[in-house]
Design an enzyme around this catalytic site. Structure first.
Site, short mmCIF file in Angstrom:
data_model
loop_
_atom_site.label_atom_id
_atom_site.label_comp_id
_atom_site.label_asym_id
_atom_site.label_seq_id
_atom_site.Cartn_x
_atom_site.Cartn_y
_atom_site.Cartn_z
N ASN A 10 1.00 -1.23 -0.17
CA ASN A 10 0.07 -0.16 -0.16
C ASN A 10 1.16 0.64 0.10
OD1 ASN A 10 -1.27 1.90 0.59
ND2 ASN A 10 -2.27 1.39 2.75
N TRP A 11 0.70 1.53 -1.41
CA TRP A 11 1.88 2.74 -0.93
C TRP A 11 1.09 4.71 -0.46
CZ3 TRP A 11 4.14 2.30 -7.12
CH2 TRP A 11 4.57 1.29 -7.11
N LYS A 12 0.36 4.13 -0.45
CA LYS A 12 -0.54 5.12 0.26
C LYS A 12 -0.33 6.77 -0.77
CE LYS A 12 0.21 3.70 4.85
NZ LYS A 12 -0.06 3.51 6.23
N HIS A 96 -8.92 0.74 4.70
CA HIS A 96 -8.54 1.20 5.76
C HIS A 96 -7.82 2.19 6.73
CE1 HIS A 96 -4.21 2.43 6.79
NE2 HIS A 96 -3.50 1.61 6.10
N GLU A 98 -6.99 4.88 7.84
CA GLU A 98 -6.72 6.06 8.26
C GLU A 98 -7.63 6.56 6.76
OE1 GLU A 98 -2.86 5.27 5.34
OE2 GLU A 98 -2.01 5.15 7.24
N GLU A 168 -5.45 -5.07 10.50
CA GLU A 168 -3.80 -4.09 11.03
C GLU A 168 -4.39 -3.59 11.90
OE1 GLU A 168 -2.06 -3.01 7.07
OE2 GLU A 168 -4.31 -1.81 6.99
N GLY A 174 2.72 1.91 10.66
CA GLY A 174 3.62 2.67 10.59
C GLY A 174 4.03 3.74 11.25
N SER A 214 3.67 -1.91 10.19
CA SER A 214 5.45 -1.80 10.69
C SER A 214 6.39 -3.43 10.04
CB SER A 214 5.26 -1.41 11.74
OG SER A 214 4.99 -0.54 12.09
N GLY A 235 2.94 -1.32 4.31
CA GLY A 235 2.55 -0.11 4.19
C GLY A 235 4.14 0.79 3.84
N GLY A 236 4.92 1.59 4.78
CA GLY A 236 6.62 2.28 4.75
C GLY A 236 7.55 1.16 3.84
C1 PEP Z 1 -0.60 -0.05 6.58
O1 PEP Z 1 -1.14 1.21 6.08
O2 PEP Z 1 -1.20 -0.83 5.72
C2 PEP Z 1 0.79 -0.33 6.74
C3 PEP Z 1 0.63 -1.61 7.15
O3 PEP Z 1 1.20 0.29 6.74
P1 PEP Z 1 3.21 0.44 7.90
O4 PEP Z 1 3.61 -1.05 7.43
O5 PEP Z 1 3.23 1.53 7.57
O6 PEP Z 1 3.02 0.06 9.03
#
Ligand code: PEP
Length: 251
Positions: A10-12, A96, A98, A168, A174, A214, A235-236
């Protein structure tokens, strides 16, 4: 039942079109021939077409980060399932945290999106997960139960089988704070029980449940080895092809 692992990035709200193409090329170079793990990348809307051209012919699939449930019309700023399909999208992230936190996503809007995505022949990745406060106050299971049952309300068994759930925990997204293997597997087993109560054990045994929060190359192996963790929503670490591949194929 053996479930094929599924890793999605997920590149957000990251990458311009040029950056997205470069990152997609690097992901395809590393993971384009991987066949024993399903791999998808979910760039921002404006880069979907360009990234679609990059992943074409490889095993890397294309996903979107959201969708609107209506087919067309006066919904300024929104994107429909048909638009996503027209650029080669297969997966759609729905609900998600967010979106839930900043953009008024509710269990009801998640359900509408899941229905629209399924009706369009796309594959939902349904995000669920509790906040830190909900975990600390012991509400984690009731919250995730409500999110899971809300998302699957009115969904047939045949359609449910095409869904992926991403657990999640909001406090792990994040933050660098990853759920312990015990915390993750406990919730994955709980989610599978909810799906079983809605359908049956075979359906629950077939639906893939990703962990997100994470996940990195150095913790992926332990998480992916758990009985009920069937992949990751990343994500990251999805913004660097080496790190993403280090989760697709953890050492
Ligand atoms: C996400 O936003 O779906 C996610 C898991 O982010 P991160 O890996 O950065 O925690």
């Amino acid at each position: 039942m053996a479930r094929k692992k599924f890793i999605a990035g997920n590149w957000k709200m990251n990458t311009t079109i040029d950056e997205a193409v470069a990152l997609a090329k690097a992901v395809v170079e590393k993971a384009g021939q991987v066949a024993d793990v399903d791999v998808a990348i979910c760039p921002p809307f404006i880069s979907l077409k360009a990234v679609s051209d990059v992943v074409k012919g490889s095993n890397v699939k294309l996903g979107a980060q959201d969708v609107h449930w209506e087919a067309k019309g006066a919904f300024t700023g929104k994107i429909s399932c048909a638009m996503l399909k027209s650029v080669g999208v297969q997966y759609v992230i729905i609900g998600h945290s967010e979106q839930r936190t900043y953009f008024h996503e509710t269990n009801e809007t998640v359900n509408k999106k899941v229905k629209a995505v399924l009706a369009a022949g796309l594959l939902p990745i349904i995000c669920v997960g509790e906040t830190l406060d909900e975990r600390k106050t012991g509400k984690l299971f009731s919250v995730v139960e409500g999110q899971t049952k809300g998302a699957f309300a009115g969904i047939s068994k045949a359609d449910a089988l095409t869904c992926t759930v991403a657990y999640e925990p909001v406090w792990a997204i994040g933050t660098g704070e990853v759920a312990t293997p015990d915390q993750a597997n406990e919730m994955h087993i709980f989610i599978r029980k909810q799906i079983s109560s809605l359908y049956d054990t075979d359906t629950a045994g077939a639906v893939r449940i990703q962990y997100g929060g994470s996940m990195k190359p150095d913790n992926a192996k332990a998480l992916l080895a758990l009985s009920d963790v069937d992949g990751g929503l990343i994500g990251g670490a999805a913004l660097k092809a080496d790190d993403f591949f280090g989760i697709v194929k953890p050492k």
